[in-house]
Write a protein that holds these residues in place. Structure first.
Motif, PDB file in Angstrom:
ATOM      1  N   VAL A   1       0.850  -1.183   0.000  1.00  0.00           N
ATOM      2  CA  VAL A   1       0.000   0.000   0.000  1.00  0.00           C
ATOM      3  C   VAL A   1       0.891   1.241   0.000  1.00  0.00           C
ATOM      4  O   VAL A   1       1.729   1.419   0.889  1.00  0.00           O
ATOM      5  CB  VAL A   1      -0.968   0.008   1.206  1.00  0.00           C
ATOM      6  N   ASP A   2       0.755   2.072  -1.022  1.00  0.00           N
ATOM      7  CA  ASP A   2       1.478   3.349  -1.120  1.00  0.00           C
ATOM      8  C   ASP A   2       2.988   3.204  -0.948  1.00  0.00           C
ATOM      9  O   ASP A   2       3.632   4.011  -0.255  1.00  0.00           O
ATOM     10  CB  ASP A   2       0.947   4.336  -0.078  1.00  0.00           C
ATOM     11  N   GLY A   3       3.584   2.181  -1.539  1.00  0.00           N
ATOM     12  CA  GLY A   3       5.020   2.001  -1.440  1.00  0.00           C
ATOM     13  C   GLY A   3       5.481   1.243  -0.215  1.00  0.00           C
ATOM     14  O   GLY A   3       6.664   0.934  -0.078  1.00  0.00           O
ATOM     15  N   TYR A   4       4.565   0.924   0.698  1.00  0.00           N
ATOM     16  CA  TYR A   4       4.892   0.123   1.878  1.00  0.00           C
ATOM     17  C   TYR A   4       4.573  -1.337   1.606  1.00  0.00           C
ATOM     18  O   TYR A   4       3.629  -1.657   0.867  1.00  0.00           O
ATOM     19  CB  TYR A   4       4.074   0.583   3.086  1.00  0.00           C
ATOM     20  N   GLN A   5       5.333  -2.235   2.202  1.00  0.00           N
ATOM     21  CA  GLN A   5       5.027  -3.655   2.157  1.00  0.00           C
ATOM     22  C   GLN A   5       4.888  -4.159   3.589  1.00  0.00           C
ATOM     23  O   GLN A   5       5.730  -3.872   4.437  1.00  0.00           O
ATOM     24  CB  GLN A   5       6.125  -4.444   1.442  1.00  0.00           C
TER      25      GLN A   5
ATOM     26  N   VAL B   1       6.533  -4.054   8.848  1.00  0.00           N
ATOM     27  CA  VAL B   1       6.324  -2.984   7.880  1.00  0.00           C
ATOM     28  C   VAL B   1       7.663  -2.534   7.300  1.00  0.00           C
ATOM     29  O   VAL B   1       8.601  -2.204   8.039  1.00  0.00           O
ATOM     30  CB  VAL B   1       5.620  -1.780   8.542  1.00  0.00           C
ATOM     31  N   THR B   2       7.763  -2.513   5.979  1.00  0.00           N
ATOM     32  CA  THR B   2       8.953  -2.006   5.297  1.00  0.00           C
ATOM     33  C   THR B   2       8.521  -1.014   4.221  1.00  0.00           C
ATOM     34  O   THR B   2       7.350  -0.991   3.800  1.00  0.00           O
ATOM     35  CB  THR B   2       9.766  -3.135   4.640  1.00  0.00           C
ATOM     36  N   ARG B   3       9.478  -0.187   3.797  1.00  0.00           N
ATOM     37  CA  ARG B   3       9.221   0.768   2.715  1.00  0.00           C
ATOM     38  C   ARG B   3      10.453   0.797   1.824  1.00  0.00           C
ATOM     39  O   ARG B   3      11.574   1.002   2.309  1.00  0.00           O
ATOM     40  CB  ARG B   3       8.938   2.161   3.270  1.00  0.00           C
TER      41      ARG B   3
ATOM     42  N   ASN C   1      11.200   1.865  11.132  1.00  0.00           N
ATOM     43  CA  ASN C   1      11.470   1.847  12.568  1.00  0.00           C
ATOM     44  C   ASN C   1      10.894   3.047  13.311  1.00  0.00           C
ATOM     45  O   ASN C   1      11.178   3.230  14.501  1.00  0.00           O
ATOM     46  CB  ASN C   1      12.988   1.804  12.814  1.00  0.00           C
ATOM     47  N   ASP C   2      10.117   3.857  12.623  1.00  0.00           N
ATOM     48  CA  ASP C   2       9.566   5.051  13.266  1.00  0.00           C
ATOM     49  C   ASP C   2       8.065   5.176  13.019  1.00  0.00           C
ATOM     50  O   ASP C   2       7.557   6.239  12.645  1.00  0.00           O
ATOM     51  CB  ASP C   2      10.293   6.303  12.775  1.00  0.00           C
ATOM     52  N   LEU C   3       7.350   4.066  13.220  1.00  0.00           N
ATOM     53  CA  LEU C   3       5.894   4.121  13.158  1.00  0.00           C
ATOM     54  C   LEU C   3       5.393   5.114  14.198  1.00  0.00           C
ATOM     55  O   LEU C   3       5.985   5.271  15.267  1.00  0.00           O
ATOM     56  CB  LEU C   3       5.286   2.742  13.419  1.00  0.00           C
TER      57      LEU C   3
ATOM     58  N   GLY D   1       8.215  -0.151  15.572  1.00  0.00           N
ATOM     59  CA  GLY D   1       8.401  -0.833  14.308  1.00  0.00           C
ATOM     60  C   GLY D   1       9.766  -1.497  14.239  1.00  0.00           C
ATOM     61  O   GLY D   1      10.588  -1.318  15.129  1.00  0.00           O
ATOM     62  N   PRO D   2      10.034  -2.267  13.196  1.00  0.00           N
ATOM     63  CA  PRO D   2       9.105  -2.496  12.084  1.00  0.00           C
ATOM     64  C   PRO D   2       8.038  -3.552  12.374  1.00  0.00           C
ATOM     65  O   PRO D   2       7.115  -3.730  11.602  1.00  0.00           O
ATOM     66  CB  PRO D   2      10.028  -2.978  10.962  1.00  0.00           C
ATOM     67  N   GLU D   3       8.178  -4.252  13.524  1.00  0.00           N
ATOM     68  CA  GLU D   3       7.227  -5.328  13.831  1.00  0.00           C
ATOM     69  C   GLU D   3       6.124  -4.852  14.769  1.00  0.00           C
ATOM     70  O   GLU D   3       6.369  -4.080  15.694  1.00  0.00           O
ATOM     71  CB  GLU D   3       7.953  -6.515  14.466  1.00  0.00           C
TER      72      GLU D   3
END
Length: 328
Positions: A199-203, A222-224, A230-232, A269-271
């Motif tokens: 979604v929007d460049g995020y996986q 979450v990755t981009r 790491n900064d959700l 994040g990322p988890e």
């Protein structure tokens, strides 16, 4: 709503027959539409259905299970009723969804306990589970709630109001009502099982499995652009919110993360980790809301739980990844 799992099961019952046109009119908000190809009464009545969910200590009801009322199957529970003033809208047109929560005497409820920064959470999903929205309506002084809506397709939808009335002994409730969107109706297929969503460049990658009657961990990463996020940012007091809906009757599981911002142990994040218990075997849609760089996005997954072949295995290679959308 609590850290960990809170399950409320919802009924199906299609409210109308679909033909070339799904006939009704009136006006409503944008939704998380998955890029997949290709439905109320009972005021004052309780449904006798029960979902057996094991307690962590093995105690509770019969044979180590605790019987819990199947919430959301009814429009009324514990003397509270969801009065949906907008039962019909028009697909593709922006309008307003209005409703009121009423007490046993018929008066509008105007006092609520705040949970995850809100007095009431509103979840809206299409019967085919392709469209999903986590909404936060505003309440007028007279107790009327409203939110803008713009549904992308005609068909049947379900509205879930998740709230806790003010009061020392009040408990969290989820009431459900059917919503119809008029227009040309074309049924969509449930998206195929997937373990990644873009979604929007995020996986977002999903690890873990839903298990009927047994708590299990679901971990979303979450990755981009291939780099871990790491900064959700906190959204409604958490780094992520997860809702699961069972295909068929839209049984509803509202799950919150294991940990919260500022607790000294939970990283941004990322988890994002959740603990969930499926009320039964079957196919479910999972919707993860997360915030990054000031915007809330939603990643969607299809998973199987229970005695379904391949229930605990990821989708085969080549299975299309499903897009999410923007949360609200």
């Amino acid at each position: 709503m609590h850290t960990g799992l809170r399950i409320t099961a919802f009924a199906a019952a299609l409210a109308a027959t679909f033909g070339t046109a799904y006939g009704v009119g009136a006006g409503v908000d944008p939704i998380v539409a998955d890029g997949a190809p290709a439905p109320h009464d009972g005021h004052g009545e309780r449904d006798d259905a029960r979902s057996e969910v094991p307690r962590p200590d093995g105690g509770g009801g019969h044979r180590g299970h605790q019987d819990t009322p199947a919430g959301g199957l009814q429009i009324s529970e514990d003397g509270y009723t969801l009065d949906l003033a907008t039962p019909h809208v028009t697909a593709g047109q922006r309008g307003e969804l209005r409703f009121t929560v009423r007490d046993a005497g018929g008066a509008a409820v105007t006092a609520y306990q705040r949970e995850h920064d809100k007095e009431l959470h509103l979840v809206l999903a299409s019967r085919d589970l392709v469209t999903y929205r986590h909404l936060h309506p505003t309440r007028a002084a007279d107790g009327t709630w409203s939110t803008p809506v713009d549904l992308p397709a005609a068909g049947g939808y379900r509205v879930f109001a998740d709230f806790t009335p003010a009061g020392k002994d009040a408990r969290n409730l989820t009431l459900g009502a059917d919503l119809a969107a008029s227009g040309r109706y074309e049924p969509a297929r449930l998206p195929a099982p997937n373990r990644t969503a873009r979604v929007d460049g995020y996986q977002v990658a999903l690890a873990g499995s839903l298990r009927p009657g047994k708590a299990s961990e679901l971990k979303l990463t979450v990755t981009r652009d291939g780099e871990p996020v790491n900064d959700l940012q906190p959204y409604l007091g958490a780094y992520g919110h997860l809702v699961a809906l069972r295909s068929g009757d839209l049984a509803y599981l509202h799950v919150h993360p294991n940990g919260e911002p500022g607790d000294g142990t939970t990283e941004p994040g990322p988890e994002i980790s959740f603990t969930a218990t499926a009320p039964s075997g079957g196919t479910y849609r999972l919707f993860l809301d997360f915030r990054h760089r000031g915007e809330v996005r939603t990643a969607a997954f299809t998973v199987r739980a229970g005695s379904v072949p391949g229930a605990d295995e990821p989708a085969p290679a080549g299975t299309p990844e499903h897009s999410g959308g923007h949360g609200h």
